[in-house]
Design a protein around this motif. Structure first.
Motif, PDB file in Angstrom:
ATOM      1  N   TYR A 136      47.124  10.843 -23.539  1.00 40.45           N
ATOM      2  CA  TYR A 136      47.159   9.377 -23.109  1.00 40.45           C
ATOM      3  C   TYR A 136      46.311   8.505 -24.336  1.00 40.45           C
ATOM      4  O   TYR A 136      45.462   8.956 -25.261  1.00 40.45           O
ATOM      5  CB  TYR A 136      45.368   8.918 -22.354  1.00 40.45           C
ATOM      6  CG  TYR A 136      46.520   9.678 -20.388  1.00 40.45           C
ATOM      7  CD1 TYR A 136      47.172   9.545 -19.248  1.00 40.45           C
ATOM      8  CD2 TYR A 136      45.811  10.924 -20.500  1.00 40.45           C
ATOM      9  CE1 TYR A 136      47.052   9.761 -17.952  1.00 40.45           C
ATOM     10  CE2 TYR A 136      45.132  11.804 -19.503  1.00 40.45           C
ATOM     11  CZ  TYR A 136      46.262  11.995 -18.452  1.00 40.45           C
ATOM     12  OH  TYR A 136      46.838  12.114 -17.036  1.00 40.45           O
TER      13      TYR A 136
ATOM     14  N   ARG B  28      44.866   4.032 -24.567  1.00 41.13           N
ATOM     15  CA  ARG B  28      45.263   3.196 -24.352  1.00 41.13           C
ATOM     16  C   ARG B  28      44.189   2.848 -24.798  1.00 41.13           C
ATOM     17  O   ARG B  28      43.117   3.152 -25.533  1.00 41.13           O
ATOM     18  CB  ARG B  28      44.227   3.742 -22.598  1.00 41.13           C
ATOM     19  CG  ARG B  28      45.080   4.280 -21.666  1.00 41.13           C
ATOM     20  CD  ARG B  28      46.420   3.827 -20.951  1.00 41.13           C
ATOM     21  NE  ARG B  28      47.356   4.619 -19.918  1.00 41.13           N
ATOM     22  CZ  ARG B  28      46.779   5.177 -19.211  1.00 41.13           C
ATOM     23  NH1 ARG B  28      46.260   4.851 -18.413  1.00 41.13           N
ATOM     24  NH2 ARG B  28      47.715   6.146 -18.816  1.00 41.13           N
TER      25      ARG B  28
ATOM     26  N   ASN C   2      40.774   3.560 -15.240  1.00 41.01           N
ATOM     27  CA  ASN C   2      42.214   3.859 -16.334  1.00 41.01           C
ATOM     28  C   ASN C   2      43.428   5.408 -15.776  1.00 41.01           C
ATOM     29  O   ASN C   2      44.171   4.872 -15.885  1.00 41.01           O
ATOM     30  CB  ASN C   2      42.420   3.284 -17.578  1.00 41.01           C
ATOM     31  CG  ASN C   2      40.823   2.391 -17.936  1.00 41.01           C
ATOM     32  OD1 ASN C   2      39.996   2.296 -17.336  1.00 41.01           O
ATOM     33  ND2 ASN C   2      41.372   1.283 -18.854  1.00 41.01           N
TER      34      ASN C   2
ATOM     35  N   PRO D  29      52.260   5.935 -17.864  1.00 36.62           N
ATOM     36  CA  PRO D  29      51.244   5.139 -17.783  1.00 36.62           C
ATOM     37  C   PRO D  29      51.090   4.427 -16.075  1.00 36.62           C
ATOM     38  O   PRO D  29      51.597   3.401 -16.001  1.00 36.62           O
ATOM     39  CB  PRO D  29      50.843   4.119 -18.474  1.00 36.62           C
ATOM     40  CG  PRO D  29      52.461   4.659 -19.311  1.00 36.62           C
ATOM     41  CD  PRO D  29      53.084   5.380 -18.539  1.00 36.62           C
TER      42      PRO D  29
ATOM     43  N   PRO E 283      46.439  -0.523 -15.720  1.00 34.26           N
ATOM     44  CA  PRO E 283      44.674  -0.210 -15.948  1.00 34.26           C
ATOM     45  C   PRO E 283      44.431  -1.033 -15.518  1.00 34.26           C
ATOM     46  O   PRO E 283      44.627  -2.162 -14.311  1.00 34.26           O
ATOM     47  CB  PRO E 283      43.917  -0.888 -17.027  1.00 34.26           C
ATOM     48  CG  PRO E 283      45.535  -1.285 -17.847  1.00 34.26           C
ATOM     49  CD  PRO E 283      47.254  -0.819 -17.219  1.00 34.26           C
TER      50      PRO E 283
END
Lengths: 178, 151, 801
Positions: free
Chosen positions: A14, A16, A31, A173, A176
């Protein structure tokens, strides 16, 4: 000021942007949506948030996400492989090592490290090895038995402690969560 | 919580007294002091930023001096309240001249804290208070020396 | 009654069906849920234990980024239908209004003074810090015995002497003490504990604009009760409220009460029109979630010279904290009713004085009243044995209620259902090796070692509760058993397990009763929209009461299934028998039968049955037992006290418990292990400590000692089985027994170990520092035994001289 962190969790890589003050445990839960890692305190006593970072157990409330640059992390969700429980997960099931199940993910992750370091721990060594993880339900007796069960079955050549799978790219994704 | 200790200045008692009574020096010696306004004789409104272990917070309150006995004794009263709780306390300061170039200040105080500060920070409080006390005098001492040098 | 179980699930160590999701991180705890658009709630709490709220300035907070709403007590009151309720009992003057956000005064550290809703947790917290509150600090009352004296500061103006209520039970003991040959008297402090379920409380409120209803997902042990109470608090009708308790991470009583934060979350969600989540932090939990115990007990006991107990007299001060929590005054009632324990004592008097102080409200914590009763009784039994020069076990044996005396009325309130106390005791003595251990102890003493033996024989009251035995409500639970079209079975239960394993034990029962694989059974719980009205899980009632309802519902489904089978086989309903998973006609040879699964199918689809039998195969039944149940047992421990460090090491712990029939011994043992640990931790480690200003100084897990694996011994468990006829399963409840029995065992053992030093009592918790001081400074260092003798004498006056 957000910072970019790139890390691998349960075999998936990931990348982020996070606030520098974000704790690893919040990063995993909020997240990445990996809510199997629990939060039981705010002073790093309870161990409910224990995960493996590069093979070492870590209370994920004691580290910032941004410190995890390049790290390989295993959470409770990454322990079972292809529907097969890890011997420690199986041990907890066999020996009634959990009741409410809240401390269980952290307790299991800590036990993974315990058995990695000592394949045949004595009861005393087990009790000492999980000292940093609190359980309010079981009185620990069946947790000790669960780990003993796992030690026996792991040594008999059951599933090995999983290594990180070939890295994948974060498939989709999750937006968040604040 | 009780705090006590002493600090030795290498200066005559008059000078020590003067610096301790100096509001500017007081302001400079309060750790994390952000605002300092005189609201009456020997009484000031202030804002302090203090960290006790993991509990960092801004406290708004008042500091005042009382029971002054020239060159010998005074009392410092502090009260503050902030998001992490409150703290208030009083300290008794006794000055003793040990010669022309040495003055010992004995201090004895009591502090009450509340809220998160008490619950989470209580175990850290005594050493923090001790350090703050020490820093306070060191700062006073430094200002005293600076003053002396500039003279 | 349970039928013979050909499938053999009941009574077996069946692995828990809850576990696969929990060991893989797929549990479903409230904080794991974050609906789209969720915003966050943060509480501003009072740092003072007692103060008038002068003014609150929220302007700066309201202007901060992400802030959606700020509530003060006055703001919230407009949307509030009623305060947080408490159940009164005894001579209650009045129930003080406990508003979710304080309006006039704050009465304990942690009392909410304002609440902020913002888009992120951080924003809510930052904004709360910007709220300015002016407090006028008031004197603090912490000591119960001082609080009731005239002139003491009052928490609630309308409540004289801070006395919440007085409760008096039992008969007149004056004569028993006037004619007593031997008496002992003592003052025990049962310290305040913090429940510390590992999952903190969480409330997620979702107000639905369309139909003006609200869904509250919450860490609750009793969603239905919460829904009813919530309705009275937020003014939304009960049928428009849905309360869901998903996986709940332990409760131990702390998730029974209704809490301020749940009310605020619902009202906030209605106001901001978004899902609102509040997640408690641990250090917040220490002040905001109920505490347990906190009693001061004056006890005196009279006996004949040869050891027959003739009287028991108790005054208990019970700390309610600052307000009346839901079951605050019920806890001392549960203490009083069981205070004679397993002994035939003809004269028993119990008085509780419930007192308000500037502390976190108290409520039920695992055992709730019964640990307090058992602690003072079992400690006093040992003091009496010492005075009589008898072995503590012999004194107990001499006073046990005998098996032929059941049902036994215990003078105070209760009719014990069944028991064989001596059998459990003998078994425990044998496993423990009591006599050998006494020899070991003797040898050790010669070598300057401090080894002690502790004991506790207990009976507890649980399985709440009989319809007529409760204070404000009937006591029952419910179950829906739905045999599905495909022959699978879904059960909806009104109890709300959160670790107790009913998803497994109830499935065992269903599988055995219908002779189906356990995989064909699902147990659902914890959602008011799914199950009929249930009382939830507390007071060791889940299986004893919820299991009873399940048995009744299974019976009703079977009855209807027989009707269907009779129709299908053209036989008389009365002639149908159900055996081995098949319905057949009694006495008819030739083997005509129909399986359970076929009956299920026919029940839903067979058009031929249309004119005769209503479709479906499902029953809803309530079970209300006629009595409580009374598990019992004997616990024994050997400890060694390290003179160098004061540390207490448990060398051996043996318990023989009797909870009637065991449905799943593995789960029973797990419940006992956990119970023992919490009880032992009270004896040795745990204590909520307030400073003189009412600040909780043991307010984190750094300072409050929860036991870890390294401190605890390996327990040796065994059991006897004395069934009860109170419920269809013959079970007695085992959730609290370990906690109730274990605390006095440890203290008795440590006091026994230090007997050569003249020690008669040590106030809990027996932390190394305290024990070390006693060893090194002598028994006079012992705060509770030495200093309190005159206080105790003063309390009971001259009547027992």
């Amino acid at each position: 000021m957000k910072k970019t962190v790139k890390l691998t969790v349960n075999g998936t890589t990931y990348e982020r942007d996070v606030e520098p003050r974000t704790l690893l445990v919040h990063f995993l839960r909020d997240n990445l949506g990996l809510t199997g890692t629990h939060i039981g305190c705010d002073t790093s006593q309870c161990g409910a948030c224990t995960v493996l970072v590069n093979g070492q157990s870590l209370k994920s409330c004691t580290a910032f996400a941004v410190q995890m640059q390049g790290a390989e992390i295993t959470t409770i969700e990454g322990l079972a492989k292809e529907g097969e429980l890890h011997p420690i997960q199986q041990g907890f099931w066999e020996m009634h090592g959990l009741q409410c199940g809240y401390c269980t993910p952290g307790m299991i992750m800590q036990s993974v490290q315990l058995l990695d370091r000592n394949a045949n721990p004595s009861e005393e060594e087990i009790r000492h090895g999980i000292e940093g993880n609190l359980c309010r339900c079981t009185g620990y007796q069946n947790i000790v038995k669960s780990i003993q069960w796992a030690a026996q079955h792991k040594n008999q050549g059951a599933t090995e402690v999983p290594e990180a799978d070939a890295p994948q790219v974060d498939p989709k994704p999750i937006s968040p969560v604040p | 919580m009780e705090i006590s200790g002493d600090y030795t200045f290498k200066a005559p008692v008059e000078k020590v007294w003067a610096i301790l009574m100096n509001s500017e020096a007081l302001k400079n010696s309060l750790p994390g002091c952000e605002k300092f306004e005189e609201i009456g004789p020997d009484s000031y409104d202030m804002t302090m930023k203090v960290g006790v272990g993991p509990i960092k917070g801004t406290y708004t309150g008042r500091i005042s001096m009382a029971d002054k006995d020239e060159l010998k004794h005074y009392k410092l009263l502090v009260s503050g309240q902030g998001s992490a709780g409150f703290l208030n306390g009083e300290g008794l300061f006794d000055l003793t001249s040990k010669g022309p170039e040495e003055t010992v200040v004995n201090y004895k105080g009591r502090a009450n804290v509340g809220g998160t500060l008490a619950g989470l920070g209580a175990r850290m409080l005594a050493p923090v208070a001790k350090k703050m006390g020490n820093d306070f005098f060191k700062s006073m001492d430094k200002q005293l020396q600076a003053e002396t040098e500039s003279v | 009654m349970l039928t013979a179980n050909p499938t053999g699930y009941v009574g077996s160590r069946i692995k828990r069906r809850e576990d696969p999701r929990l060991v893989t991180g797929n549990g479903n705890f409230t904080d794991d849920l974050t609906p789209v658009g969720t915003v966050y709630l943060h509480m501003l709490r009072s740092p003072y234990a007692h103060a008038k709220i002068g003014s609150i300035n929220t302007a700066a907070a309201k202007a901060m980024p992400g802030v959606l709403a700020v509530f003060t007590g006055e703001d919230l009151k407009k949307d509030l239908a009623g305060p947080i309720p408490g159940v009164p009992y005894g001579t209650v003057q009045t129930v003080p209004a406990y508003y979710p956000i304080a309006t006039d005064k704050v009465r304990f550290v942690g009392n909410i003074v304002a609440a902020v809703v913002a888009e992120t947790r951080g924003q809510a917290r930052d904004a709360a810090e910007a709220i300015e509150v002016q407090y006028d600090v008031l004197p603090v009352v912490l000591d119960m015995e001082k609080a009731v004296k005239d002139g003491s500061p009052l928490l609630h103006d309308e409540i004289a002497n801070n006395i919440c209520t007085e409760i008096e039970l039992g008969n007149d003991v004056t004569e028993a003490f006037n004619t007593a040959e031997v008496t002992v008297e003592h003052r025990f402090v049962n310290q305040r504990l913090v429940p510390n379920a590992l999952e903190n409380r969480v409330a997620l409120a979702e107000f639905h604009q369309g139909d003006e209803s609200v869904t509250l997902t919450v860490t609750s042990q009793n969603p239905h009760i919460l829904r009813t109470l919530l309705s009275g608090e937020i003014g939304i009708a009960e049928h428009k409220i849905r309360v869901v308790a998903p996986d709940v991470g332990g409760g131990f009583g702390s998730k029974i009460a209704t809490y301020a934060e749940e009310v605020i979350a619902c009202i906030a969600s209605r106001k901001v029109k978004k899902p609102v989540k509040w997640t408690e932090t641990r250090s917040e939990s220490f002040v905001a979630t109920i505490h347990g115990r906190d009693n001061i007990d004056y006890i005196r006991m009279s006996a004949t010279k040869d050891g027959k107990i003739t009287g028991l007299d108790i005054t208990a001060y019970a700390n309610m904290g600052a307000y009346m929590s839901l079951l605050g005054p019920t806890v001392p009632v549960l203490c009083g009713v069981i205070v004679p324990g397993p002994y035939a004592i003809p004269n028993v008097h119990f008085k509780a004085i419930c007192v308000y102080t500037n502390t976190t409200p108290t409520d039920a914590y695992r055992g709730a009243g019964r640990p307090e009763a058992t602690y003072m009784l079992e400690r006093t039994m040992n003091m009496m044995a010492e005075k009589l020069g008898m072995d503590p076990m012999e004194l107990r044996r001499k006073n046990f209620i005998q098996p032929d005396q059941f049902p036994y009325f215990n003078i105070v309130a209760l009719n014990y259902d069944s028991g064989n106390y001596e059998a459990a005791m003998d078994k425990a003595l044998e496993i423990f090796g009591y006599n050998e251990m006494r020899k070991t102890q003797e040898e050790a003493r010669k070598n300057g070692k401090y080894i002690g033996i502790g004991q506790s024989t207990y009976v507890e009251v649980c399985g709440l509760g009989p319809g007529s035995g409760m204070t404000i409500s009937r006591g029952y639970d419910c179950a829906v058993v739905r045999a599905e079209l495909t022959g699978k079975v879904t059960v909806f239960t009104g109890v709300a397990p959160h670790g107790q394993g009913q998803e497994t034990t109830f499935a065992q029962i269903v599988a055995d009763e219908f002779n189906v694989p356990i995989e064909d059974v699902t147990i659902k719980h914890g959602d008011t929209e799914m199950t009929p009205y249930g009382m939830g899980t507390y007071g060791s009632r889940g299986t004893a009461v919820g299991g009873g309802a399940l048995m009744l519902a299974i019976g009703s489904v079977k009855d209807k299934a027989k009707k269907i089978a009779a129709f299908q086989m053209e036989a008389n309903e009365e002639d149908i028998v159900f055996e081995g998973g098949k319905f057949s006609v009694k006495g008819a040879s030739g083997g005509k039968s129909i399986s359970f699964q076929e009956v299920c199918l026919k029940a839903y689809i067979d058009p031929k049955m249309a004119p005769v039998i209503e479709p479906g195969l499902e029953a809803t039944r309530y079970f209300e037992p006629g009595n409580f149940v009374y598990p019992f047992g004997t616990h024994l421990a050997a400890v060694e006290v390290d003179a160098e460090t004061g540390n207490v090491k448990i060398l051996k712990y043996v318990c023989v418990d009797d909870c009637g029939k065991q449905l799943n011994p593995m789960i029973v043992e797990g419940q006992i292990h956990g119970g023992l640990t919490q009880g032992i931790a009270q004896a040795l480690y745990e204590e909520a400590v307030y400073d003189d200003n009412g600040q909780l100084v043991s307010g984190t897990l750094m300072d409050y000692a929860l036991p870890t694996a390294a401190e605890l011994p390996h327990y040796t468990l065994d059991h006897t089985v004395t069934p009860t006829t109170v419920n269809p399963l013959g079970v007695k409840g085992i959730g609290e027994a370990g906690t109730i029995a274990s605390t006095p065992v440890i203290v008795n053992a440590v006091v026994d170990a230090l007997k050569p030093l003249g020690v008669k009592d040590i106030q809990m918790p027996l932390r190394p520092e305290k024990v070390w001081k006693i060893i090194h400074n002598g028994a006079s260092a012992n705060g509770s035994a030495g200093a309190d003798a005159s206080v105790v004498e003063q309390h009971f006056g001259e009547d027992n001289k």
